[in-house]
Design an enzyme around this catalytic site. Sequence first.
Site, PDB file in Angstrom:
ATOM      1  N   HIS A 134      11.092   3.711   1.125  1.00 55.65           N
ATOM      2  CA  HIS A 134      11.709   2.245   0.790  1.00 55.65           C
ATOM      3  C   HIS A 134      12.677   1.880  -0.475  1.00 55.65           C
ATOM      4  O   HIS A 134      12.510   2.759  -0.886  1.00 55.65           O
ATOM      5  CB  HIS A 134      10.143   1.811   0.921  1.00 55.65           C
ATOM      6  CG  HIS A 134       9.907   0.033   0.231  1.00 55.65           C
ATOM      7  ND1 HIS A 134      10.511  -0.216  -1.103  1.00 55.65           N
ATOM      8  CD2 HIS A 134       9.304  -0.719   1.028  1.00 55.65           C
ATOM      9  CE1 HIS A 134      10.641  -1.494  -0.648  1.00 55.65           C
ATOM     10  NE2 HIS A 134      10.035  -1.891   0.285  1.00 55.65           N
ATOM     11  N   ASP A 211       4.048   8.158  -1.856  1.00 49.97           N
ATOM     12  CA  ASP A 211       4.172   6.334  -2.222  1.00 49.97           C
ATOM     13  C   ASP A 211       3.194   6.240  -1.344  1.00 49.97           C
ATOM     14  O   ASP A 211       3.542   6.671   0.337  1.00 49.97           O
ATOM     15  CB  ASP A 211       5.521   6.408  -1.883  1.00 49.97           C
ATOM     16  CG  ASP A 211       5.947   4.795  -1.517  1.00 49.97           C
ATOM     17  OD1 ASP A 211       4.616   3.839  -1.538  1.00 49.97           O
ATOM     18  OD2 ASP A 211       6.948   4.112  -1.205  1.00 49.97           O
ATOM     19  N   GLN A 214       1.851   2.210   2.201  1.00 51.95           N
ATOM     20  CA  GLN A 214       0.983   1.936   4.157  1.00 51.95           C
ATOM     21  C   GLN A 214       0.528   3.054   4.456  1.00 51.95           C
ATOM     22  O   GLN A 214       0.495   3.130   5.360  1.00 51.95           O
ATOM     23  CB  GLN A 214       3.419   2.462   4.319  1.00 51.95           C
ATOM     24  CG  GLN A 214       4.110   1.570   4.136  1.00 51.95           C
ATOM     25  CD  GLN A 214       4.015  -0.658   5.005  1.00 51.95           C
ATOM     26  OE1 GLN A 214       2.988  -0.337   5.099  1.00 51.95           O
ATOM     27  NE2 GLN A 214       4.445  -0.888   3.939  1.00 51.95           N
ATOM     28  N   LYS A 237      -1.713  -4.929   0.124  1.00 54.67           N
ATOM     29  CA  LYS A 237      -1.022  -4.119   1.424  1.00 54.67           C
ATOM     30  C   LYS A 237      -2.586  -3.942   2.294  1.00 54.67           C
ATOM     31  O   LYS A 237      -2.841  -2.764   2.909  1.00 54.67           O
ATOM     32  CB  LYS A 237       0.395  -3.098   1.903  1.00 54.67           C
ATOM     33  CG  LYS A 237       1.192  -3.478   1.114  1.00 54.67           C
ATOM     34  CD  LYS A 237       2.075  -3.157   1.197  1.00 54.67           C
ATOM     35  CE  LYS A 237       3.680  -2.762   0.715  1.00 54.67           C
ATOM     36  NZ  LYS A 237       4.583  -4.179   1.442  1.00 54.67           N
ATOM     37  N   CYS A 375      13.427  -3.612   3.687  1.00 59.66           N
ATOM     38  CA  CYS A 375      13.520  -3.114   2.185  1.00 59.66           C
ATOM     39  C   CYS A 375      13.962  -1.108   2.915  1.00 59.66           C
ATOM     40  O   CYS A 375      13.660  -0.599   1.812  1.00 59.66           O
ATOM     41  CB  CYS A 375      12.859  -2.813   1.692  1.00 59.66           C
ATOM     42  SG  CYS A 375      12.628  -4.714   0.646  1.00 59.66           S
TER      43      CYS A 375
HETATM   44  C1  LIG Z   1       7.214   2.579   2.128  1.00 62.17           C
HETATM   45  C2  LIG Z   1       7.120   0.783   0.580  1.00 62.17           C
HETATM   46  N1  LIG Z   1       6.896   1.712  -0.492  1.00 62.17           N
HETATM   47  C3  LIG Z   1       6.671   0.419  -1.507  1.00 62.17           C
HETATM   48  C4  LIG Z   1       6.363  -0.852  -1.284  1.00 62.17           C
HETATM   49  C5  LIG Z   1       6.719  -1.643  -2.473  1.00 62.17           C
HETATM   50  O1  LIG Z   1       5.645  -2.477  -2.497  1.00 62.17           O
HETATM   51  P1  LIG Z   1       5.183  -3.206  -3.350  1.00 62.17           P
HETATM   52  O2  LIG Z   1       6.088  -4.518  -3.532  1.00 62.17           O
HETATM   53  O3  LIG Z   1       3.714  -4.155  -3.391  1.00 62.17           O
HETATM   54  O4  LIG Z   1       5.762  -2.910  -5.276  1.00 62.17           O
HETATM   55  C6  LIG Z   1       6.345  -0.822   0.323  1.00 62.17           C
HETATM   56  C7  LIG Z   1       6.722  -2.641   0.671  1.00 62.17           C
HETATM   57  O5  LIG Z   1       6.779  -2.527   1.324  1.00 62.17           O
HETATM   58  C8  LIG Z   1       6.478   0.044   0.819  1.00 62.17           C
HETATM   59  O6  LIG Z   1       6.456  -0.536   2.492  1.00 62.17           O
END
Ligand SMILES: Cc1ncc(COP(=O)(O)O)c(C=O)c1O
Length: 417
Positions: A134, A211, A214, A237, A375
């Site tokens: 992401h 990370d 998900q 999430k 993203c």
């Molecule tokens: C794999 C992953 N990492 C990071 C993020 C970023 O999350 P946030 O926007 O809640 O900080 C997302 C959000 O879709 C994500 O899917």
Amino acid sequence: MRTAADNTSVRPRYDVARIREDFPIFRRPVYGRPLVYLDNAATTQKPQAVLDAVTRFYTQECANIHRGIHYLSERATESYETSRLKVRDFIHAADVSEIVFVRGATEGINLVAQTYGRTQVGHGDEILISAMEHHSNIVPWQLLCEEKGAILRVAPINPRGELVLESYARLLGPKTRLVAVTSVSNALGTVNPVHEIIRLAHERNIPVLLDGAQAVAHMPIDVQALGCDFFVFSGHKMYGPTGIGVLYGKERLLDAMPPYQGGGDMIRSVTFEKTLYNKLPYKFEAGTPNVAGGIGLGAAVGYLESVGLDAVAAHERDLLAYGTRALEALDGLRLIGTAREKASVLSFVLRGVHPHDIGTILDKEGIAIRTGHHCAQPVMEFYKIAATARASLGLYNSREDIEALVGGLRKVNEVFR
Ligand SMILES: Cc1ncc(COP(=O)(O)O)c(C=O)c1O
């Protein structure tokens, strides 16, 4: 005496209809139709238990925390810190001092880049990420590399959307200072072999940030069993509020890191000559935090645990398999991301139809999916597409939701063929 068969027969059935009742949003129609919510990778809906916890804070114990000696402040502090304990247990951290509340996964990664990264990464050093990250796990490292003259290395993926482990291992070198990879890809649904990723990095004494944005709502997480050095995720999430998330870090690493931001709460004492910082985790929590969000996150943890993450994972696995078969049978549909290990995400393109048109037609049917690059523009580039349509599952989704999606996609095909 009970037999194994008896045990199976007494195991409570996963009751989706009952679970949906916990989520008030499913009582509202969308365009006069029942809501089919398949955008869980973007954010999840909130159960009544989370809404109640947030309302309770604002109606019964609203106060600033940590500094007050009055009744409400003590109640609020207790609720907020109880949430931190719940999060510690939820991800099986060794100590509550390792649980730093942040705004979300994005802030957690930026915090590590700007503190650990700035002190540990120098000119010519390398940060290793993967090709399925992401943007939140790309851009903070690019900023760091730009500042330090360091190099961002990218481990490739294969056409299924799986990390190529041999290439990853080859990219781990004497100059690699950190590995930062996603547990589960938001664009492809790939579940990465994180144990192996961590083992290979640790063999070379390289720390690993996972990370978990998900992952947390879809599978049990044990950061000690994983051995990861950092783990980040977002509350929204996993059925919690927006604006709250968690950075887990090993105490030894967090201790050695400089503060991220300066302000109230992160200090032990301040004079104009010198400031002494607070102990962990408060050293990283400058300013009034998202108290309501933290309390709501604790309620979300409680809710997920009451359903049971093993049960959620089994239910979603079944739905994903059902959905995969149903989508693959549709004329002109191509799944993007066909990893052998997947969770929750069905990303696809439909021949001759722009994903935004798919999203718009489905929306009018009351079906919420996401379309775009999610993203993860480098993933789109890899597949030589501009965007995908993405249906992503949560614990309240049912086979009926998948059938509604398939019905909606048939309509899309009728319009465009
Ligand atoms: C794999 C992953 N990492 C990071 C993020 C970023 O999350 P946030 O926007 O809640 O900080 C997302 C959000 O879709 C994500 O899917």
